[in-house]
Write a protein that holds these residues in place. Structure first.
Motif, PDB file in Angstrom:
ATOM      1  N   ARG A 200      -5.495  -2.764  -2.193  1.00  0.00           N
ATOM      2  CA  ARG A 200      -6.308  -3.940  -1.857  1.00  0.00           C
ATOM      3  C   ARG A 200      -5.442  -5.200  -1.778  1.00  0.00           C
ATOM      4  O   ARG A 200      -5.611  -6.037  -0.889  1.00  0.00           O
ATOM      5  CB  ARG A 200      -7.402  -4.155  -2.907  1.00  0.00           C
ATOM      6  CG  ARG A 200      -8.336  -2.988  -3.141  1.00  0.00           C
ATOM      7  CD  ARG A 200      -9.223  -2.657  -1.958  1.00  0.00           C
ATOM      8  NE  ARG A 200     -10.208  -1.661  -2.308  1.00  0.00           N
ATOM      9  CZ  ARG A 200      -9.993  -0.346  -2.326  1.00  0.00           C
ATOM     10  NH1 ARG A 200      -8.790   0.115  -2.019  1.00  0.00           N
ATOM     11  NH2 ARG A 200     -10.953   0.500  -2.636  1.00  0.00           N
ATOM     12  N   LEU A 201      -4.531  -5.345  -2.739  1.00  0.00           N
ATOM     13  CA  LEU A 201      -3.639  -6.507  -2.730  1.00  0.00           C
ATOM     14  C   LEU A 201      -2.772  -6.523  -1.474  1.00  0.00           C
ATOM     15  O   LEU A 201      -2.589  -7.566  -0.836  1.00  0.00           O
ATOM     16  CB  LEU A 201      -2.764  -6.504  -3.983  1.00  0.00           C
ATOM     17  CG  LEU A 201      -3.475  -6.771  -5.315  1.00  0.00           C
ATOM     18  CD1 LEU A 201      -2.540  -6.492  -6.482  1.00  0.00           C
ATOM     19  CD2 LEU A 201      -3.961  -8.225  -5.365  1.00  0.00           C
ATOM     20  N   GLN A 203      -3.435  -5.052   1.379  1.00  0.00           N
ATOM     21  CA  GLN A 203      -4.301  -5.325   2.529  1.00  0.00           C
ATOM     22  C   GLN A 203      -4.574  -6.817   2.670  1.00  0.00           C
ATOM     23  O   GLN A 203      -4.567  -7.364   3.782  1.00  0.00           O
ATOM     24  CB  GLN A 203      -5.620  -4.564   2.389  1.00  0.00           C
ATOM     25  CG  GLN A 203      -5.521  -3.081   2.669  1.00  0.00           C
ATOM     26  CD  GLN A 203      -6.824  -2.362   2.407  1.00  0.00           C
ATOM     27  OE1 GLN A 203      -7.659  -2.837   1.635  1.00  0.00           O
ATOM     28  NE2 GLN A 203      -7.010  -1.210   3.030  1.00  0.00           N
ATOM     29  N   ALA A 204      -4.819  -7.479   1.530  1.00  0.00           N
ATOM     30  CA  ALA A 204      -5.076  -8.921   1.574  1.00  0.00           C
ATOM     31  C   ALA A 204      -3.860  -9.660   2.115  1.00  0.00           C
ATOM     32  O   ALA A 204      -3.990 -10.590   2.926  1.00  0.00           O
ATOM     33  CB  ALA A 204      -5.427  -9.426   0.173  1.00  0.00           C
ATOM     34  N   ASP A 205      -2.678  -9.237   1.679  1.00  0.00           N
ATOM     35  CA  ASP A 205      -1.449  -9.887   2.142  1.00  0.00           C
ATOM     36  C   ASP A 205      -1.243  -9.665   3.638  1.00  0.00           C
ATOM     37  O   ASP A 205      -0.987 -10.611   4.391  1.00  0.00           O
ATOM     38  CB  ASP A 205      -0.251  -9.330   1.358  1.00  0.00           C
ATOM     39  CG  ASP A 205       1.072  -9.822   1.933  1.00  0.00           C
ATOM     40  OD1 ASP A 205       1.349 -11.028   1.818  1.00  0.00           O
ATOM     41  OD2 ASP A 205       1.807  -9.002   2.512  1.00  0.00           O
ATOM     42  N   SER A 207      -3.447  -8.775   5.902  1.00  0.00           N
ATOM     43  CA  SER A 207      -4.502  -9.436   6.660  1.00  0.00           C
ATOM     44  C   SER A 207      -4.213 -10.923   6.823  1.00  0.00           C
ATOM     45  O   SER A 207      -4.390 -11.493   7.907  1.00  0.00           O
ATOM     46  CB  SER A 207      -5.850  -9.232   5.952  1.00  0.00           C
ATOM     47  OG  SER A 207      -6.875  -9.953   6.602  1.00  0.00           O
ATOM     48  N   ALA A 208      -3.767 -11.556   5.733  1.00  0.00           N
ATOM     49  CA  ALA A 208      -3.456 -12.987   5.803  1.00  0.00           C
ATOM     50  C   ALA A 208      -2.326 -13.258   6.785  1.00  0.00           C
ATOM     51  O   ALA A 208      -2.367 -14.220   7.563  1.00  0.00           O
ATOM     52  CB  ALA A 208      -3.081 -13.503   4.413  1.00  0.00           C
ATOM     53  N   GLU A 212      -4.778 -14.633   9.622  1.00  0.00           N
ATOM     54  CA  GLU A 212      -4.793 -16.061   9.330  1.00  0.00           C
ATOM     55  C   GLU A 212      -3.619 -16.760   9.989  1.00  0.00           C
ATOM     56  O   GLU A 212      -3.714 -17.895  10.411  1.00  0.00           O
ATOM     57  CB  GLU A 212      -4.784 -16.297   7.819  1.00  0.00           C
ATOM     58  CG  GLU A 212      -6.101 -15.939   7.153  1.00  0.00           C
ATOM     59  CD  GLU A 212      -6.183 -16.458   5.728  1.00  0.00           C
ATOM     60  OE1 GLU A 212      -5.198 -17.073   5.272  1.00  0.00           O
ATOM     61  OE2 GLU A 212      -7.229 -16.255   5.099  1.00  0.00           O
TER      62      GLU A 212
END
Length: 238
Positions: A200-201, A203-205, A207-208, A212
């Motif tokens: 999850r961590l 993926q967040a990185d 994705s950002a 973003e």
């Protein structure tokens, strides 16, 4: 040590220890008098394994007895013992109502898993619980319209191989078979939670960075364009 000391050292209540002895999960202590028994480090290690199988692995008493029987069988290899333990803690899926379409999807997923195992050269027996669990997950993905997820299976397998090597490197230093099995059970169950959180961590990185970052670039370009347009309008220049 007396049973009270064993209880204090392991955190397992005395009545529970006596229950494990009655059920054959824990060897009886050595009698030092008609009403007293002595316990040693082997009892402490076995209690720790029982609690790991129960509390972490979520196994029932009968399943724990199967694992302990494998641990205590001198003819069983370490690989077989670990297999017994991990097979019992792999999630299983409830049988669904018979359905020709579902059966076809599951059959196709099983074949895909067999091909993956052969392609990777994995030394896994047919009918291994984890293989069946993977097939069930792939069939479920197909049913919800994401069958194309199988295109990333080898990438997942690459990651799984690295994690598996790390798992076994962690447990390799364990001296006794009880300690080894306990480490595998705890490492598998809690390791799954650790790996899921790390995923999850990551993926967040990613994705950002991917999404973003693109939005930020577009926003910057838009701001620059607006500033340029505003300047031209104010100055009357074209």
């Amino acid at each position: 040590m007396r049973i009270g000391e064993l209880s204090r050292r392991t955190g397992v209540p005395v009545p529970t220890i006596k229950y494990y002895v009655r059920e054959g999960l824990l060897p009886a202590g050595r009698l030092t008098s008609p009403n007293q028994a002595s316990y040693d480090d082997a009892h402490e290690r076995r209690l720790r394994l029982i609690r790991a199988l129960l509390d972490v692995g979520g196994l029932k008493v009968a399943a724990i007895a199967d694992v302990l029987a494998a641990v205590d069988d001198p003819d069983q290899s370490v690989h077989k013992v670990l297999g017994v333990a991990t097979d019992l803690i792999v999630p299983t899926y409830a049988d669904e109502e018979p359905d020709a379409e579902l059966d076809a999807e599951l059959a196709a997923a099983r074949e895909e898993v067999r091909e993956l195992i052969a392609r990777r050269g994995w030394l896994v027996d047919d009918g291994y619980p984890a293989a069946e669990a993977l097939a069930a997950a792939l069939a479920a993905l197909e049913r919800v319209g994401h069958g194309a997820f199988s295109s990333v299976l080898d990438a997942y397998a690459d990651a799984a191989e690295r994690v598996a090597r790390a798992d076994l490197a962690y447990v390799a230093g364990r001296a006794g078979l009880d300690d080894l099995v306990e480490s595998v059970v705890v490492g598998t169950v809690l390791g799954d939670a650790v790996f899921a959180s790390l995923r999850r961590l990551a993926q967040a990185d990613v994705s950002a960075r991917v999404y973003e970052g693109d939005e930020g670039d577009e926003g910057d370009e838009g701001d620059e364009g607006a500033e340029s347009g505003s300047g031209r309008t104010t100055n009357g220049e074209t």
